[in-house]
Write an enzyme that holds these catalytic residues in place. Structure first.
Site, PDB file in Angstrom:
ATOM      1  N   ASP A   1      -3.452 -19.161  21.769  1.00  0.00           N
ATOM      2  CA  ASP A   1      -2.747 -18.501  20.670  1.00  0.00           C
ATOM      3  C   ASP A   1      -3.696 -17.491  20.033  1.00  0.00           C
ATOM      4  OD1 ASP A   1      -1.266 -17.768  18.441  1.00  0.00           O
ATOM      5  OD2 ASP A   1      -1.693 -19.622  17.344  1.00  0.00           O
ATOM      6  N   VAL A   2      -3.439 -16.194  20.280  1.00  0.00           N
ATOM      7  CA  VAL A   2      -4.300 -15.135  19.766  1.00  0.00           C
ATOM      8  C   VAL A   2      -3.738 -14.657  18.429  1.00  0.00           C
ATOM      9  CG1 VAL A   2      -5.374 -12.907  20.227  1.00  0.00           C
ATOM     10  CG2 VAL A   2      -4.822 -14.444  22.135  1.00  0.00           C
TER      11      VAL A   2
ATOM     12  N   GLY B   1       7.700 -10.938  16.216  1.00  0.00           N
ATOM     13  CA  GLY B   1       6.429 -11.277  16.842  1.00  0.00           C
ATOM     14  C   GLY B   1       6.563 -12.431  17.822  1.00  0.00           C
ATOM     15  N   ALA B   2       5.833 -12.330  18.935  1.00  0.00           N
ATOM     16  CA  ALA B   2       5.911 -13.378  19.960  1.00  0.00           C
ATOM     17  C   ALA B   2       5.477 -14.728  19.407  1.00  0.00           C
ATOM     18  CB  ALA B   2       5.044 -12.983  21.159  1.00  0.00           C
ATOM     19  N   ASP B   3       4.522 -14.730  18.474  1.00  0.00           N
ATOM     20  CA  ASP B   3       4.066 -15.999  17.898  1.00  0.00           C
ATOM     21  C   ASP B   3       5.176 -16.686  17.108  1.00  0.00           C
ATOM     22  OD1 ASP B   3       3.952 -13.857  16.053  1.00  0.00           O
ATOM     23  OD2 ASP B   3       2.479 -14.911  14.802  1.00  0.00           O
TER      24      ASP B   3
ATOM     25  N   ILE C   1      -8.616 -17.122  17.625  1.00  0.00           N
ATOM     26  CA  ILE C   1      -7.969 -17.427  18.896  1.00  0.00           C
ATOM     27  C   ILE C   1      -8.076 -18.936  19.069  1.00  0.00           C
ATOM     28  CG2 ILE C   1      -7.918 -17.037  21.388  1.00  0.00           C
ATOM     29  CD1 ILE C   1      -9.455 -14.437  20.895  1.00  0.00           C
ATOM     30  N   THR C   2      -6.926 -19.600  19.135  1.00  0.00           N
ATOM     31  CA  THR C   2      -6.892 -21.056  19.252  1.00  0.00           C
ATOM     32  C   THR C   2      -6.539 -21.444  20.685  1.00  0.00           C
ATOM     33  OG1 THR C   2      -6.159 -21.245  16.957  1.00  0.00           O
ATOM     34  CG2 THR C   2      -5.889 -23.185  18.353  1.00  0.00           C
TER      35      THR C   2
ATOM     36  N   THR D   1     -13.304 -19.601 -14.176  1.00  0.00           N
ATOM     37  CA  THR D   1     -12.836 -18.575 -13.248  1.00  0.00           C
ATOM     38  C   THR D   1     -12.390 -19.134 -11.897  1.00  0.00           C
ATOM     39  OG1 THR D   1     -14.253 -16.915 -14.273  1.00  0.00           O
ATOM     40  CG2 THR D   1     -13.477 -16.458 -12.048  1.00  0.00           C
TER      41      THR D   1
END
Length: 257
Positions: free
Chosen positions: A6-7, A107-109, A12-13, A184
């Site tokens: 998975d890019v 998107g393809a993802d 990249i996994t 903060t």
């Protein structure tokens, strides 16, 4: 064994499956420039360190939203790991019908996530991916991808805070003890996390209202999705491996003997 890749815009996994079992995962950064040989050596070494023999890899499937790394990455995978490589794109069987105005814009993802969610949980279902962008995708009971919402991811919002304001520091993104912040860092954490929870709940409720799906299932994935999913009843399921599961399912639809 199957290697799924998975890019994403940040990482990249990689995942390795033995049939339906996910054996291991590992990640490398996307933005660092690498040659094909550098990718090849790095991936082969990471497989070895995760006790995976590259000789046991029988196929590879890749989904990407970052075109400029694909030439070097796919060249490395074919040369160093296995020649049997499938890239998710037009012409690949998914089992999901894209019913939007311009299907090629999706998107393809997001399609991969939709495949996994629909196959694993059924429809109608809303798929949330808390990645670089936060996306919300609606799949109907008959497996049609009918709508998608895209918002800035939590990290993008955080980066805008500390890069575009002179005195705000870079911080860890996590839920603070209270929304009533008194300094903060917790003030920024409260705005980022509780703001994302509020956005998530509003979008889910609005999708239910406009779609008419009162019985809509909601599943989330993505690195920071675990934080949000644990803080709202509007998300029923969190699956960190949803994209990897979708890749496995698509490979089986296209390449299984």
């Amino acid at each position: 064994m199957l290697l799924v890749v998975d890019v994403g815009n940040t990482n990249i996994t990689f995942g390795v499956y033995q049939k339906e079992k996910l054996l291991t995962t590992f990640r490398v950064t996307t933005k660092m420039p690498r040659t094909s040989d550098e990718f090849g050596v790095l991936i082969a070494d990471l497989l070895y360190r995760n006790q995976i023999l590259k000789e046991n890899i029988e196929g590879i499937i890749v989904v990407s939203v970052v075109p400029n790394v694909m030439h070097a990455l796919t060249g490395a995978l074919r040369r160093y790991i296995h020649e049997n490589l499938l890239i998710v794109g037009p012409g690949v069987k998914t089992g999901i019908r894209i019913a939007t105005e311009n299907p090629r814009e999706i998107g393809a993802d997001r399609i991969v996530d939709a495949v996994a969610a629909y196959e694993l949980y059924g429809g109608p279902i809303l798929v949330l991916d808390f990645g670089t962008a936060t996306t919300y995708d609606l799949i109907t009971e008959d497996g049609s991808f009918t709508a998608g919402i895209t918002a800035p991811g939590i990290k993008i919002s955080a980066k805008a805070l500390w890069e575009d304001t002179a005195k705000l520091p870079e911080i860890e993104i996590k839920k603070p003890a209270s929304i009533l912040a008194q300094e903060t860092i917790s003030s920024m954490q409260a705005g980022l996390v509780f703001g994302q929870i509020g956005q998530t709940e509003y979008i889910i409720n609005q999708v239910k209202k406009e779609s008419g799906y009162d019985n809509l299932k909601v599943v989330a994935t993505g690195g920071l999705g675990r934080i949000i999913a644990g803080e709202t009843d509007t998300i029923q399921e969190y699956n960190s491996a949803l994209t990897l599961e979708g890749l496995r399912l698509i490979y089986e639809k296209n390449c299984k003997k």
